[in-house]
Design an enzyme around this catalytic site. Structure first.
Site, PDB file in Angstrom:
ATOM      1  N   ASP A  42     -11.747   0.628  -5.597  1.00  0.00           N
ATOM      2  CA  ASP A  42     -11.365   2.048  -4.697  1.00  0.00           C
ATOM      3  C   ASP A  42     -12.425   3.124  -4.717  1.00  0.00           C
ATOM      4  O   ASP A  42     -12.454   4.108  -5.232  1.00  0.00           O
ATOM      5  CB  ASP A  42     -10.352   2.407  -5.199  1.00  0.00           C
ATOM      6  CG  ASP A  42      -9.338   0.794  -5.587  1.00  0.00           C
ATOM      7  OD1 ASP A  42      -9.774  -0.098  -4.717  1.00  0.00           O
ATOM      8  OD2 ASP A  42      -8.668   0.933  -6.966  1.00  0.00           O
ATOM      9  N   GLU A 212      -3.256  -1.451   2.737  1.00  0.00           N
ATOM     10  CA  GLU A 212      -3.073  -0.558   1.398  1.00  0.00           C
ATOM     11  C   GLU A 212      -4.753   0.044   2.076  1.00  0.00           C
ATOM     12  O   GLU A 212      -5.123  -0.032   2.758  1.00  0.00           O
ATOM     13  CB  GLU A 212      -3.527  -1.365   0.293  1.00  0.00           C
ATOM     14  CG  GLU A 212      -4.351  -2.740  -0.003  1.00  0.00           C
ATOM     15  CD  GLU A 212      -4.330  -3.100  -1.001  1.00  0.00           C
ATOM     16  OE1 GLU A 212      -3.907  -2.924  -1.763  1.00  0.00           O
ATOM     17  OE2 GLU A 212      -5.173  -3.575  -1.775  1.00  0.00           O
TER      18      GLU A 212
END
Length: 330
Positions: A42, A212
């Site tokens: 991420d 997401e």
């Protein structure tokens, strides 16, 4: 003759050594992928002053995922690790699953946004929080003492936030898991949200196939909205995008621009974008899983170049082992 032979032999050794270094310049001129060691995911990439920065999730089981490291570089090749820039000792309301950092600089302060506790419903405590520091390497301290967003709105799990500064100086937070994405407007000191004209605090902007990891940037006065699709633990993890005239969309899906290469890595997604304006280079920073790994948390942070065609559309990114060429900021 013996001394002469020894001198000649020594010279040959020296020449061979110099030639060998020049014959394989790749290690010295490209970043390589991953760009630093360790399991990290991420990644949020950004430029502060004369350094590139990457803020990733420490990729581990949730009970161990209780701190964050950061990495900095002046050239995209050599990276310095800054350990534990924030942890659950300074953000006491988080006890597990601290992830997906986003960072902005405002009023000479660095604001680090993150998700915590992986809440599954409105009865659990957690969500999106903020920490603040005087330097990009921290140390960061809890800014609010509680989550900024701690409930499900429009079906969006409060995770995977990205903070975007618009052309007029407004700051918006895009976030959401569970296939829903919201946008909200931050107030001037980041202590809360500002209602939109219709009185709502959250607007849903979910594009087709969204799962997401939202991200936004502006290029040529157009808003490029990006997100991850598929399942983060498997090969069907992708990055797709849309282009709009407004930070609120509508975001009509154009297509996929990042995906796995079974020869190199799987699960390529949850990215960010760095634009280096002097060279006008665009980079996509993302995580992926080596084909040798089966553990879901064995993700590594990588970088590759991102390019546009003559119409402004993003070309499909080719994931590489080499990474990108050096691009010093000074």
């Amino acid at each position: 003759m013996k001394n002469g032979s020894l001198i000649i032999f020594s010279c040959l050794i020296l020449m061979f050594s110099c030639t060998s270094k020049q014959a394989n310049p790749t290690q010295e001129t490209t970043s390589g992928n991953p760009i630093f060691e360790g399991w990290y995911a991420d990644p949020e990439g950004i430029i502060f002053d004369d350094k590139y920065w990457v803020y990733p999730t420490y990729s581990a089981p949730y009970e161990e995922q209780v701190f964050m490291d950061a990495f900095s570089s002046t050239d995209l090749i050599n990276w310095t690790k800054h350990e534990r820039i924030v942890d659950t000792a300074s953000v006491k309301w988080i006890n597990r699953a601290m992830w997906a950092p986003a960072i902005v600089k405002k009023d000479n302060k660095y604001f680090l946004f993150f998700a915590g506790n992986d809440i599954q419903n409105n009865d659990e405590y957690g969500g999106i929080g903020i920490a603040v520091a005087d330097k990009p390497e921290g140390p960061f301290k809890d800014y609010l003492g509680k989550p900024l967003i701690d409930k499900f709105h429009n079906g969006a799990q409060p995770i995977d936030q990205f903070v975007f500064k618009d052309k007029d100086g407004s700051y918006y937070i895009y976030y959401g898991g569970w296939k829903h994405c919201n946008v909200a407007k931050l107030n001037k000191d980041f202590t809360g949200l500002v209602p939109f004209d219709d009185g709502s605090l959250y607007k849903e902007v979910t594009p087709e196939n969204y799962v997401e990891g939202p991200f936004m940037f502006i290029k040529d006065n157009k808003y490029y909205f990006m997100w991850s699709e598929g399942g983060w633990g498997g090969p069907d993890y992708f990055v797709a995008y849309a282009i709009a005239d407004s930070p609120f969309g509508p975001f009509k899906r154009i297509g996929r621009i990042l995906q796995q290469d079974p020869k190199i890595a799987t699960g390529a997604g949850h990215h960010s974008v760095i634009h280096e304006p002097k060279s006008d280079k665009w980079y996509i920073v993302y995580h992926r899983r080596p084909v040798t790994e089966t553990d879901g948390n064995h993700r590594e942070t990588c970088i590759d170049e991102m390019q546009f065609d003559e119409n402004g559309y993003i070309k499909p990114v080719i994931i590489t082992k080499e990474g990108v060429r050096g691009n010093p900021l000074k």
